[in-house]
Design a protein around this motif. Sequence first.
Motif, PDB file in Angstrom:
ATOM      1  N   ALA A  24       1.522   7.196   1.645  1.00  0.00           N
ATOM      2  CA  ALA A  24       2.712   6.334   1.567  1.00  0.00           C
ATOM      3  C   ALA A  24       3.442   6.359   2.908  1.00  0.00           C
ATOM      4  CB  ALA A  24       3.629   6.802   0.446  1.00  0.00           C
ATOM      5  N   LEU A  25       3.591   7.549   3.468  1.00  0.00           N
ATOM      6  CA  LEU A  25       4.252   7.701   4.763  1.00  0.00           C
ATOM      7  C   LEU A  25       3.478   6.980   5.861  1.00  0.00           C
ATOM      8  CD1 LEU A  25       6.398   8.995   6.586  1.00  0.00           C
ATOM      9  CD2 LEU A  25       4.981  11.066   6.643  1.00  0.00           C
ATOM     10  N   LEU A  26       2.169   7.105   5.848  1.00  0.00           N
ATOM     11  CA  LEU A  26       1.321   6.473   6.855  1.00  0.00           C
ATOM     12  C   LEU A  26       1.513   4.954   6.857  1.00  0.00           C
ATOM     13  CD1 LEU A  26      -1.246   6.627   8.827  1.00  0.00           C
ATOM     14  CD2 LEU A  26      -2.536   6.097   6.761  1.00  0.00           C
ATOM     15  N   TYR A  27       1.387   4.334   5.684  1.00  0.00           N
ATOM     16  CA  TYR A  27       1.491   2.869   5.609  1.00  0.00           C
ATOM     17  C   TYR A  27       2.919   2.379   5.879  1.00  0.00           C
ATOM     18  CZ  TYR A  27      -3.293   2.611   3.869  1.00  0.00           C
ATOM     19  OH  TYR A  27      -4.658   2.685   3.754  1.00  0.00           O
ATOM     20  N   ALA A  28       3.908   3.107   5.387  1.00  0.00           N
ATOM     21  CA  ALA A  28       5.301   2.709   5.635  1.00  0.00           C
ATOM     22  C   ALA A  28       5.630   2.815   7.118  1.00  0.00           C
ATOM     23  CB  ALA A  28       6.246   3.568   4.810  1.00  0.00           C
ATOM     24  N   SER A  29       5.132   3.852   7.769  1.00  0.00           N
ATOM     25  CA  SER A  29       5.371   4.023   9.207  1.00  0.00           C
ATOM     26  C   SER A  29       4.729   2.900  10.002  1.00  0.00           C
ATOM     27  CB  SER A  29       4.831   5.372   9.687  1.00  0.00           C
ATOM     28  OG  SER A  29       5.511   6.430   9.065  1.00  0.00           O
ATOM     29  N   ARG A  30       3.515   2.519   9.620  1.00  0.00           N
ATOM     30  CA  ARG A  30       2.844   1.398  10.302  1.00  0.00           C
ATOM     31  C   ARG A  30       3.634   0.107  10.106  1.00  0.00           C
ATOM     32  NH1 ARG A  30      -3.372   0.990   8.811  1.00  0.00           N
ATOM     33  NH2 ARG A  30      -3.083  -0.994   9.888  1.00  0.00           N
ATOM     34  N   ARG A  55      11.660   7.876   1.434  1.00  0.00           N
ATOM     35  CA  ARG A  55      11.333   8.441   0.120  1.00  0.00           C
ATOM     36  C   ARG A  55      10.125   9.371   0.198  1.00  0.00           C
ATOM     37  NH1 ARG A  55      10.381   4.035  -3.972  1.00  0.00           N
ATOM     38  NH2 ARG A  55      10.371   5.762  -5.425  1.00  0.00           N
ATOM     39  N   ALA A  56       9.109   8.958   0.964  1.00  0.00           N
ATOM     40  CA  ALA A  56       7.919   9.800   1.116  1.00  0.00           C
ATOM     41  C   ALA A  56       8.279  11.101   1.826  1.00  0.00           C
ATOM     42  CB  ALA A  56       6.834   9.049   1.884  1.00  0.00           C
ATOM     43  N   LEU A  57       9.056  10.999   2.897  1.00  0.00           N
ATOM     44  CA  LEU A  57       9.478  12.198   3.632  1.00  0.00           C
ATOM     45  C   LEU A  57      10.299  13.124   2.742  1.00  0.00           C
ATOM     46  CD1 LEU A  57      10.418  10.464   6.995  1.00  0.00           C
ATOM     47  CD2 LEU A  57       8.662  12.250   6.733  1.00  0.00           C
ATOM     48  N   HIS A  58      11.173  12.537   1.945  1.00  0.00           N
ATOM     49  CA  HIS A  58      12.005  13.309   1.008  1.00  0.00           C
ATOM     50  C   HIS A  58      11.106  14.103   0.063  1.00  0.00           C
ATOM     51  CE1 HIS A  58      15.591  13.136  -2.046  1.00  0.00           C
ATOM     52  NE2 HIS A  58      15.076  14.332  -1.971  1.00  0.00           N
ATOM     53  N   LEU A  94       0.836  -1.202   0.000  1.00  0.00           N
ATOM     54  CA  LEU A  94       0.000   0.000   0.000  1.00  0.00           C
ATOM     55  C   LEU A  94       0.876   1.258   0.000  1.00  0.00           C
ATOM     56  CD1 LEU A  94      -2.898  -1.066   2.377  1.00  0.00           C
ATOM     57  CD2 LEU A  94      -3.178  -0.074   0.095  1.00  0.00           C
ATOM     58  N   ALA A  95       1.936   1.247   0.802  1.00  0.00           N
ATOM     59  CA  ALA A  95       2.847   2.400   0.846  1.00  0.00           C
ATOM     60  C   ALA A  95       3.470   2.636  -0.520  1.00  0.00           C
ATOM     61  CB  ALA A  95       3.935   2.172   1.898  1.00  0.00           C
ATOM     62  N   ASN A  96       3.934   1.570  -1.145  1.00  0.00           N
ATOM     63  CA  ASN A  96       4.582   1.684  -2.450  1.00  0.00           C
ATOM     64  C   ASN A  96       3.602   2.158  -3.521  1.00  0.00           C
ATOM     65  OD1 ASN A  96       6.986   1.326  -4.060  1.00  0.00           O
ATOM     66  ND2 ASN A  96       5.943  -0.411  -4.991  1.00  0.00           N
ATOM     67  N   LEU A  97       2.390   1.632  -3.483  1.00  0.00           N
ATOM     68  CA  LEU A  97       1.361   2.011  -4.447  1.00  0.00           C
ATOM     69  C   LEU A  97       1.016   3.500  -4.309  1.00  0.00           C
ATOM     70  CD1 LEU A  97      -0.381   0.741  -6.657  1.00  0.00           C
ATOM     71  CD2 LEU A  97      -2.076   0.220  -4.920  1.00  0.00           C
ATOM     72  N   HIS A  98       0.857   3.955  -3.082  1.00  0.00           N
ATOM     73  CA  HIS A  98       0.560   5.379  -2.872  1.00  0.00           C
ATOM     74  C   HIS A  98       1.737   6.258  -3.308  1.00  0.00           C
ATOM     75  CE1 HIS A  98      -3.414   5.389  -1.099  1.00  0.00           C
ATOM     76  NE2 HIS A  98      -3.089   4.314  -0.407  1.00  0.00           N
ATOM     77  N   HIS A  99       2.949   5.746  -3.103  1.00  0.00           N
ATOM     78  CA  HIS A  99       4.124   6.512  -3.552  1.00  0.00           C
ATOM     79  C   HIS A  99       4.119   6.648  -5.074  1.00  0.00           C
ATOM     80  CE1 HIS A  99       8.283   7.784  -4.112  1.00  0.00           C
ATOM     81  NE2 HIS A  99       8.231   8.184  -2.858  1.00  0.00           N
ATOM     82  N   LYS A 100       3.798   5.562  -5.761  1.00  0.00           N
ATOM     83  CA  LYS A 100       3.728   5.598  -7.226  1.00  0.00           C
ATOM     84  C   LYS A 100       2.705   6.630  -7.698  1.00  0.00           C
ATOM     85  CE  LYS A 100       4.902   0.784  -8.301  1.00  0.00           C
ATOM     86  NZ  LYS A 100       4.360  -0.504  -8.777  1.00  0.00           N
ATOM     87  N   GLU A 101       1.625   6.764  -6.927  1.00  0.00           N
ATOM     88  CA  GLU A 101       0.564   7.707  -7.281  1.00  0.00           C
ATOM     89  C   GLU A 101       0.838   9.120  -6.754  1.00  0.00           C
ATOM     90  OE1 GLU A 101      -3.379   4.936  -7.674  1.00  0.00           O
ATOM     91  OE2 GLU A 101      -2.891   5.628  -5.649  1.00  0.00           O
ATOM     92  N   LYS A 102       2.022   9.318  -6.181  1.00  0.00           N
ATOM     93  CA  LYS A 102       2.457  10.602  -5.621  1.00  0.00           C
ATOM     94  C   LYS A 102       1.580  11.067  -4.451  1.00  0.00           C
ATOM     95  CE  LYS A 102       4.422  12.242 -10.029  1.00  0.00           C
ATOM     96  NZ  LYS A 102       5.497  11.359 -10.031  1.00  0.00           N
ATOM     97  N   ASN A 103       0.967  10.109  -3.783  1.00  0.00           N
ATOM     98  CA  ASN A 103       0.207  10.393  -2.575  1.00  0.00           C
ATOM     99  C   ASN A 103       1.140  10.094  -1.396  1.00  0.00           C
ATOM    100  OD1 ASN A 103      -1.514  10.505  -0.383  1.00  0.00           O
ATOM    101  ND2 ASN A 103      -3.196   9.476  -1.435  1.00  0.00           N
TER     102      ASN A 103
END
Length: 200
Positions: free
Chosen positions: A108-114, A131-134, A95-104
Amino acid sequence: MRKLNQVLLMTVLTGMLWACSKPDQNPGDKYFSSGQYEEAISEYTASLKYSPNDVRNLYNRGRAYEENGDFENAKNDFVKALELDPNNFQVLLSLANLHHKEKNYTNALLYASRAEEISGAPAMASFIKARALHQMGKSEEALNSYANAIKRDKEFGQAYYNRGLLKVAMGNIGSSCEDFQLARSLEYPGSQEALDKYCK
């Protein structure tokens, strides 16, 4: 007696076949591995008709959708899998990766943090978080997350490389060169070019 022997023989053979086969193997897995995502989706869908709450098949179908470029259906499968298994870091990372691909980047940060908070989560959780934080302009926090990814996996070439690029953007060329050298020692693509460009 002869009929009983035949029944016993069939029972033994069936048991042997069952023991030798992988009961958790779905035919969709083979299609997925060979890049036949439409066929994989069909197989996972067929299995889910009988077991709609099978997290593994939901996750795998989601991955097949994602590889096929159907992000919306992928997201739906991942979300359902996560509802069934809230601490599944594979699902969280997808989910984090998918949201990152969509520039959300917020999601992405929320799911990666979890995912990062779950015991045994891989370095990829910290990496996607970084990457999301960057992308959100939170450079210092991103540096810390890249450091966490590297702490979890000392041979994570892409984490060194990306951290080096972030340091370049922050004006810390000297320290970035160390990261590019480490990435090059791990044979990460592009690291030699980064060394040539920034570390002459």
